[in-house]
Design a protein around this motif. Structure first.
Motif, short mmCIF file in Angstrom:
data_model
loop_
_atom_site.label_atom_id
_atom_site.label_comp_id
_atom_site.label_asym_id
_atom_site.label_seq_id
_atom_site.Cartn_x
_atom_site.Cartn_y
_atom_site.Cartn_z
N ALA A 170 0.83 -1.20 0.00
CA ALA A 170 0.00 0.00 0.00
C ALA A 170 0.87 1.26 0.00
CB ALA A 170 -0.93 0.00 1.22
N PHE A 171 1.97 1.23 0.73
CA PHE A 171 2.88 2.38 0.75
C PHE A 171 3.41 2.64 -0.65
CE2 PHE A 171 7.01 4.41 1.09
CZ PHE A 171 6.79 5.41 2.04
N ASN A 172 3.76 1.58 -1.36
CA ASN A 172 4.26 1.74 -2.73
C ASN A 172 3.21 2.36 -3.63
OD1 ASN A 172 6.07 1.12 -5.07
ND2 ASN A 172 4.46 -0.33 -5.58
N LEU A 173 1.95 2.03 -3.41
CA LEU A 173 0.87 2.63 -4.19
C LEU A 173 0.81 4.14 -3.96
CD1 LEU A 173 -1.74 2.40 -5.95
CD2 LEU A 173 -2.98 2.00 -3.81
N TYR A 174 0.87 4.56 -2.71
CA TYR A 174 0.78 5.97 -2.37
C TYR A 174 2.05 6.75 -2.73
CZ TYR A 174 -3.64 5.69 0.19
OH TYR A 174 -4.96 5.56 0.51
N ASP A 175 3.18 6.08 -2.75
CA ASP A 175 4.44 6.73 -3.10
C ASP A 175 4.53 6.83 -4.62
OD1 ASP A 175 7.01 7.73 -3.26
OD2 ASP A 175 7.98 5.82 -2.75
N ILE A 176 3.85 7.79 -5.17
CA ILE A 176 3.67 7.87 -6.62
C ILE A 176 4.98 8.00 -7.37
CG2 ILE A 176 2.67 9.27 -8.48
CD1 ILE A 176 0.37 9.94 -6.56
N ASN A 177 5.90 8.83 -6.88
CA ASN A 177 7.17 9.03 -7.61
C ASN A 177 8.27 8.07 -7.17
OD1 ASN A 177 7.93 10.01 -5.12
ND2 ASN A 177 8.51 12.06 -5.85
N LYS A 178 7.93 7.14 -6.27
CA LYS A 178 8.82 6.05 -5.85
C LYS A 178 10.13 6.57 -5.26
CE LYS A 178 5.57 3.63 -7.67
NZ LYS A 178 4.41 3.31 -6.81
N ASP A 179 10.05 7.63 -4.46
CA ASP A 179 11.26 8.16 -3.82
C ASP A 179 11.40 7.71 -2.38
OD1 ASP A 179 9.28 9.62 -2.58
OD2 ASP A 179 10.19 11.59 -2.96
N GLY A 180 10.52 6.84 -1.92
CA GLY A 180 10.61 6.32 -0.56
C GLY A 180 9.85 7.13 0.47
N TYR A 181 9.10 8.12 0.03
CA TYR A 181 8.32 8.96 0.95
C TYR A 181 6.94 9.22 0.35
CZ TYR A 181 12.96 10.04 2.84
OH TYR A 181 14.22 9.95 3.35
N ILE A 182 5.96 9.43 1.23
CA ILE A 182 4.63 9.85 0.80
C ILE A 182 4.45 11.30 1.21
CG2 ILE A 182 2.14 9.54 1.02
CD1 ILE A 182 2.64 6.64 1.77
N THR A 183 4.12 12.15 0.26
CA THR A 183 3.83 13.55 0.56
C THR A 183 2.32 13.73 0.66
OG1 THR A 183 3.66 14.21 -1.76
CG2 THR A 183 5.87 14.26 -0.75
N LYS A 184 1.93 14.86 1.22
CA LYS A 184 0.51 15.17 1.32
C LYS A 184 -0.11 15.27 -0.07
CE LYS A 184 -0.54 18.11 4.48
NZ LYS A 184 -0.76 19.38 5.24
N GLU A 185 0.65 15.80 -1.02
CA GLU A 185 0.15 15.94 -2.39
C GLU A 185 -0.10 14.58 -3.02
OE1 GLU A 185 1.84 19.54 -0.97
OE2 GLU A 185 2.79 17.56 -1.15
N GLU A 186 0.80 13.63 -2.79
CA GLU A 186 0.62 12.28 -3.33
C GLU A 186 -0.60 11.62 -2.72
OE1 GLU A 186 5.03 10.62 -4.51
OE2 GLU A 186 4.58 10.84 -2.37
N MET A 187 -0.75 11.74 -1.41
CA MET A 187 -1.90 11.15 -0.74
C MET A 187 -3.20 11.75 -1.25
SD MET A 187 -2.58 10.68 3.36
CE MET A 187 -1.21 9.52 3.52
N LEU A 188 -3.20 13.05 -1.52
CA LEU A 188 -4.40 13.71 -2.00
C LEU A 188 -4.75 13.25 -3.42
CD1 LEU A 188 -6.66 15.73 -1.54
CD2 LEU A 188 -5.12 17.55 -2.32
N LEU A 189 -3.73 13.05 -4.27
CA LEU A 189 -3.99 12.57 -5.62
C LEU A 189 -4.65 11.19 -5.60
CD1 LEU A 189 -0.70 13.65 -7.46
CD2 LEU A 189 -3.01 14.53 -7.89
N ILE A 190 -4.15 10.30 -4.74
CA ILE A 190 -4.73 8.98 -4.62
C ILE A 190 -6.15 9.08 -4.09
CG2 ILE A 190 -4.61 6.75 -3.46
CD1 ILE A 190 -2.44 6.94 -5.47
N MET A 191 -6.32 9.89 -3.05
CA MET A 191 -7.63 10.02 -2.43
C MET A 191 -8.67 10.56 -3.42
SD MET A 191 -9.27 9.42 0.30
CE MET A 191 -7.78 9.06 1.23
#
Length: 228
Positions: free
Chosen positions: A142-163
């Motif tokens: 699931a973390f890999n799904l939310y980590d859109i740019n695959k840099d090892g971190y989830i940003t608020k912007e990435e989480m919002l895009l998924i949501m």
């Protein structure tokens, strides 16, 4: 409805969307009965790894792998799924919503080598994690799904895009109805909960620790273990 209940409903909606929609694809298109004694390889351009090797790499039985492969080959005779095909298959389950963006993110989560296609091996190994993996394995996926740019971190912007993609796909047709600002509100609440050191990003450790303490998320991990 108070803020706590709003947050709980948002969390349940997200998990239901992310998990049940994906497994709807699996059970609806790919998981079909098969009586074949082996994987059929002669009619596809990409031939998957041997049955024994896939059994060793997954938690599926020989019969389950045969069934999954027959359905996969039926949808994708070439043995490879490109993104447009994946979107087309996935969108069939949401004719009243727009599943395009979520399908894009889901495709990228499976396409680990970033070559623009999903092999049967990629599909079945990922599916094994989601259906039969440990809680930690599922949360890593699931973390890999939310980590859109695959840099090892989830940003608020990435989480919002998924949501937003989940709400576009199914949020408008849930009860109670979803307000336009709901995705942003949910992300703000959940991101603050996950970002424990307040550095503006969520690490895999923060993600797993927070999810393991959330009763709704933990319950959702058990919903689909016997889907096939």
């Amino acid at each position: 409805m108070d803020a706590a209940n709003d947050c709980k409903n948002d969390c349940q909606r997200e998990l239901t969307g992310m998990l049940s929609c994906f497994f709807g694809l699996v059970t609806g298109s790919f998981a079909q009965d098969s009586s074949d004694s082996d994987l059929e390889l002669s009619t596809v351009r990409h031939q998957p790894e041997g049955l024994e090797q896939l059994q060793a790499q997954t938690k599926f039985t020989k019969k389950e792998l045969q069934s999954l492969y027959r359905g996969f080959k039926n949808e994708c005779p070439s043995g490879l799924v490109d993104e447009e095909t994946f979107k087309t298959i996935y969108s069939q389950f949401f004719p009243q919503g727009d599943a395009t963006t979520y399908a894009h993110f889901l495709f990228n989560a499976f396409d680990l080598d970033r070559n623009g296609s999903i092999r049967f091996e990629d599909f079945v190994i990922g599916l094994s994690v989601l259906l039969r993996g440990t809680v930690t394995e599922k949360l890593n996926w699931a973390f890999n799904l939310y980590d859109i740019n695959k840099d090892g971190y989830i940003t608020k912007e990435e989480m919002l895009l998924i949501m937003k993609s989940i709400y576009d796909m199914m949020g408008r047709y849930t009860y109670p109805s979803v307000r336009d600002e709901a995705p942003s509100e949910h992300v703000e609440k959940f991101f603050q909960k996950m970002d424990r050191n307040r550095d503006g990003v969520v690490t895999i450790e923060e993600f797993i620790e927070t999810c393991q303490k959330d009763e709704n998320i933990m319950n959702s991990m058990q919903l689909f273990e016997n889907v096939i």
